[in-house]
Design a protein around this motif. Structure first.
Motif, PDB file in Angstrom:
ATOM      1  N   ASP A  87      63.356   5.690  -4.116  1.00 54.68           N
ATOM      2  CA  ASP A  87      62.014   5.300  -3.877  1.00 54.68           C
ATOM      3  C   ASP A  87      61.133   5.192  -4.937  1.00 54.68           C
ATOM      4  N   GLY A  88      61.200   3.858  -5.505  1.00 53.98           N
ATOM      5  CA  GLY A  88      60.382   3.786  -6.809  1.00 53.98           C
ATOM      6  C   GLY A  88      58.814   3.919  -6.989  1.00 53.98           C
ATOM      7  N   GLN A  89      58.302   4.092  -5.832  1.00 51.71           N
ATOM      8  CA  GLN A  89      57.009   4.553  -5.714  1.00 51.71           C
ATOM      9  C   GLN A  89      56.524   6.021  -5.457  1.00 51.71           C
ATOM     10  N   ASN A  90      57.432   6.911  -5.464  1.00 52.80           N
ATOM     11  CA  ASN A  90      57.431   8.330  -5.129  1.00 52.80           C
ATOM     12  C   ASN A  90      56.568   9.015  -6.008  1.00 52.80           C
ATOM     13  N   PRO A  91      55.247   9.396  -5.419  1.00 50.58           N
ATOM     14  CA  PRO A  91      54.203  10.101  -6.305  1.00 50.58           C
ATOM     15  C   PRO A  91      54.789  11.469  -6.973  1.00 50.58           C
ATOM     16  N   ARG A  92      55.487  12.175  -6.187  1.00 54.57           N
ATOM     17  CA  ARG A  92      55.884  13.609  -6.624  1.00 54.57           C
ATOM     18  C   ARG A  92      56.734  13.650  -7.641  1.00 54.57           C
ATOM     19  N   ALA A  93      57.624  12.375  -7.541  1.00 53.89           N
ATOM     20  CA  ALA A  93      58.774  12.395  -8.747  1.00 53.89           C
ATOM     21  C   ALA A  93      58.234  11.964  -9.929  1.00 53.89           C
ATOM     22  N   PHE A  94      57.165  11.213 -10.155  1.00 51.62           N
ATOM     23  CA  PHE A  94      56.342  10.707 -11.272  1.00 51.62           C
ATOM     24  C   PHE A  94      55.555  12.014 -11.800  1.00 51.62           C
TER      25      PHE A  94
ATOM     26  N   VAL B 157      50.525   8.900 -18.846  1.00 52.29           N
ATOM     27  CA  VAL B 157      51.210   7.597 -18.450  1.00 52.29           C
ATOM     28  C   VAL B 157      52.000   7.860 -17.066  1.00 52.29           C
ATOM     29  N   LEU B 158      52.755   8.992 -17.048  1.00 51.36           N
ATOM     30  CA  LEU B 158      53.515   9.330 -15.934  1.00 51.36           C
ATOM     31  C   LEU B 158      52.587   9.630 -14.653  1.00 51.36           C
ATOM     32  N   MET B 159      51.563  10.205 -14.912  1.00 49.74           N
ATOM     33  CA  MET B 159      50.608  10.788 -13.787  1.00 49.74           C
ATOM     34  C   MET B 159      49.811   9.481 -13.334  1.00 49.74           C
ATOM     35  N   GLN B 160      49.782   8.500 -14.209  1.00 54.37           N
ATOM     36  CA  GLN B 160      49.233   7.223 -13.788  1.00 54.37           C
ATOM     37  C   GLN B 160      50.024   6.418 -12.610  1.00 54.37           C
ATOM     38  N   LYS B 161      51.112   6.686 -12.914  1.00 50.83           N
ATOM     39  CA  LYS B 161      52.004   5.868 -11.932  1.00 50.83           C
ATOM     40  C   LYS B 161      52.262   6.578 -10.645  1.00 50.83           C
TER      41      LYS B 161
END
Length: 658
Positions: free
Chosen positions: A268-275, A293-297
């Motif tokens: 899931d390329g848009q998974n916010p919790r993973a980023f 940067v990772l938080m912005q994703k």
């Protein structure tokens, strides 16, 4: 004029045939290839593997796009995968193909509920044409709608109806467990999720939530086997993988967490919790730009989650953007007004931003009562110094030095005690009304009355850990450790949390049951191996029993994690190195501890013993230990050490004279 009629008749005939053909297709029962895929999907469904079932159903629908059954089952699988929009599209297509709206109304309601369209979902789920076989499912989803709306009455009534209609519905019991947990009934939640697992051992959502409850009940390590069991059924279940990765991270297994987080992103390329988890890892390593940067994703999709706000504040603080950090931490303390870590971080950012007066205001409620953290007291002392209020600062620093901050039982209420008493008498079993009154009685020193009200609340809320903790706190204040331990044992069965562990250890040590307190610590740390409070106590226990090497290992680990600004950790290391005969290291860490907290009797005593073991600095050792005795004159250990230090100094003088 006569030639158009055959043409028109032929056109109408073709339209009729086309309509008949479409209708025949709509009632398709699936061609042979589609049915093969459908059968495979049902096998995966039975094993709890919704992701694989979805793929087989995609093939079935591709083979026969007009097969209603495949569309409906695909909608069910998509709902299990939390793809509400995809599920709604399949349901819409099934209805276009001729399915009755009533037949799938419960699924439609769930799709709307997952999208947050709660009023529309409620309309669907309260319709009077839902078939009998789907009414239990509809009632279950209505319960979820009630939870989302904050309507506990609607949720309770809906879940009760669902249980009455189908008591062997595993998914229902998972939702009932979540509802009970949210209502403070931890014991009832555990019983409900156990029933869900019993009814359907391969129910991934039941296994996942059992893990979540065990994490809450006993600690991080207790949850892992349940997440792993769920992942054996479906290794690609993103929801379970996310909880699994978060738990690994909280246990300090950051590399393992990173591996899982990357797998989640691959699925899931848009998974916010993973980023977010990757951002946490970067922030812990001090790589704040990467963390940003990772938080912005995450795309802002989880910005309202307290843990996310915390890390955002830490990133701003780490990059020196103190005003921005203040904004984040202030927002967090608004959401969680009793979160002491957030208060301390807010105060630190305010201090570095040059607002010492605001530091005092933020921490004043905490430091003006028992249970204040040493770090909070230290920050207030520094802020008072900056405001040139040195007399007040000295008083605060003296509290830090004695390491006597009291036991935390909850924040003191601001409402007058007579008002609280009236509210409690009107609602004697309402925890929200009674707890503030109990705390007010406690703070007023009326422990007997506080205990009486706490025990009444305990009887009315046997499934709430907090009720048992209140009884324990008031019993310990009276010196009744047996009563306290009985209450804590009941709290422990519901949730073996850090506050429960610390209270049990304190009560057992007060009774002289040192070995038993060590066993409690060991069990807690087996589930929570990175817990700082537990590791501290374990290190101190090993210092008491002169297991110097074990204590040293634990304290050095804490030193790496927390830095060298914790005077008690550094002083404990001085004691451990002294016991190991490593005098130079003992003096080195003792010097650091004394620099951090020179007015602490504990630090002065242990640094003095480190110097005494050197044999060449007996005068300095006497001065330090004498200081410890002056600060804590009733401490017999310090007095014995002072006698020993004087004897060593006298021996040194005699040797020099001869």
């Amino acid at each position: 004029m006569t030639h158009w009629r055959p043409v028109l008749f032929l056109a109408v005939l073709m339209m009729s045939i086309g309509g008949l053909s479409q209708k025949l297709n709509a009632t398709s029962e699936g061609n042979e290839e589609a049915r093969e895929y459908f059968a495979k999907a049902q096998e995966f469904q039975a094993r709890g593997d919704a992701r694989s079932a979805r793929i087989e159903l995609m093939n079935a629908i591709k083979s026969d796009p007009s097969w209603i059954e495949a569309r409906i089952l695909q909608a069910e699988m998509l709902l299990k995968l939390f793809d509400a929009i995809g599920a709604q599209a399949e349901l819409d297509r099934a209805i276009q193909l001729g399915s009755s709206p009533a037949r799938t109304r419960h699924l439609y309601g769930q799709a709307l509920q997952l999208q947050g369209k709660l009023k529309e979902a409620k309309v669907e789920l309260l319709a009077d044409d839902i078939p009998a076989e789907n009414q239990a499912s509809a009632a279950r989803i209505l319960g979820l709608v009630g939870m989302d709306l904050g309507d506990d009455l609607l949720a309770s009534q809906a879940f009760d109806r669902a249980i009455k209609l189908n008591p062997e519905y595993s998914d229902l019991w998972v939702d009932v467990a979540r509802f009970r947990a949210g209502s403070g009934d931890q014991a009832g939640a555990i019983a409900a999720v156990d029933e869900a697992v019993k009814l359907e051992p391969n129910n991934i959502r039941a296994l996942q939530y059992r893990g979540e409850l065990l994490r809450f009940q006993f600690g991080l390590g207790a949850a892992l086997p349940w997440f792993e069991r769920a992942l054996q059924i479906d290794p690609n279940d993103v929801a379970v993988l996310t909880d699994y990765a978060a738990t690994l991270g909280d246990m300090g297994r950051m590399k393992d967490m990173l591996v899982i987080a990357r797998k989640i992103i691959a699925l899931d390329g848009q998974n916010p919790r993973a980023f977010f988890m990757q951002s946490v890892l970067a922030a812990r390593a001090g790589k704040y730009q990467l963390a940003r940067v990772l938080m912005q994703k995450t795309g802002g999709r989880i910005d309202g989650v307290p843990a996310v706000i915390l890390v955002q504040g830490i990133i701003e603080h780490g990059e020196g953007n103190y005003n921005a950090a203040v904004e984040k931490f202030r927002r967090l303390t608004t959401i969680q007004p009793n979160n002491r870590r957030a208060q301390n971080l807010l105060a630190r950012s305010l201090y570095l931003a040059g607002d010492a007066e605001e530091v005092v205001l933020v921490l004043k409620p905490q430091v003006n009562r028992s249970g204040a953290e040493p770090y909070a007291l230290w920050q207030v002392g520094r802020a008072l110094e900056a405001l040139d209020k040195r007399s007040e600062a000295t008083g605060v620093f003296n509290r830090v030095a004695k390491h006597d901050v009291g036991t935390e039982i909850g924040f003191a209420p601001d409402t007058p005690i007579n008002v609280l008493a009236a509210e409690a008498s009107r609602s004697p079993n309402n925890a929200r009304k009674v707890v503030p009154y109990i705390r007010a009685l406690f703070n007023a020193g009326n422990y007997s009355a506080a205990l009486s009200h706490a025990k009444r609340l305990q009887r009315g809320n046997p499934g709430a850990s907090a009720a048992h903790i209140l009884v324990a706190d008031t019993a310990m204040a009276k010196g009744d450790y047996t009563e306290a331990l009985n209450a804590l044992d009941r709290a422990r069965e519901i949730q073996f949390s850090e506050p429960v562990m610390l209270r049990i250890v304190e009560a057992l040590r007060a009774k002289g049951a040192m070995q038993e307190s060590g066993e409690v610590l060991a069990q807690y740390l087996s589930y929570n191996p990175s817990n700082i409070a537990g590791l501290r106590w374990m290190a101190y226990a090993h210092l008491e029993t002169e297991n110097w090497e074990v204590a040293r290992n634990i304290l050095e680990n804490l030193r790496k994690r927390l830095g060298e600004n914790d005077a008690l950790i550094m002083a404990g290391l001085a004691q451990a190195y002294t016991g190991l005969g490593q005098t130079e290291k003992a003096i080195e860490v003792g010097r650091i501890a004394y620099y951090v907290q020179p007015s602490s009797p504990v630090v002065s005593h242990l640094y003095g013993l480190a110097l005494l073991s050197d044999g060449k600095r007996n005068k300095d050792a006497v001065d330090l230990i004498k200081k410890a005795v002056r600060i804590a004159p009733n401490n017999t250990v310090y007095r014995r050490s002072l006698v020993q230090a004087y004897a060593a100094l006298e021996s040194e003088k005699n040797s020099a004279d001869s």
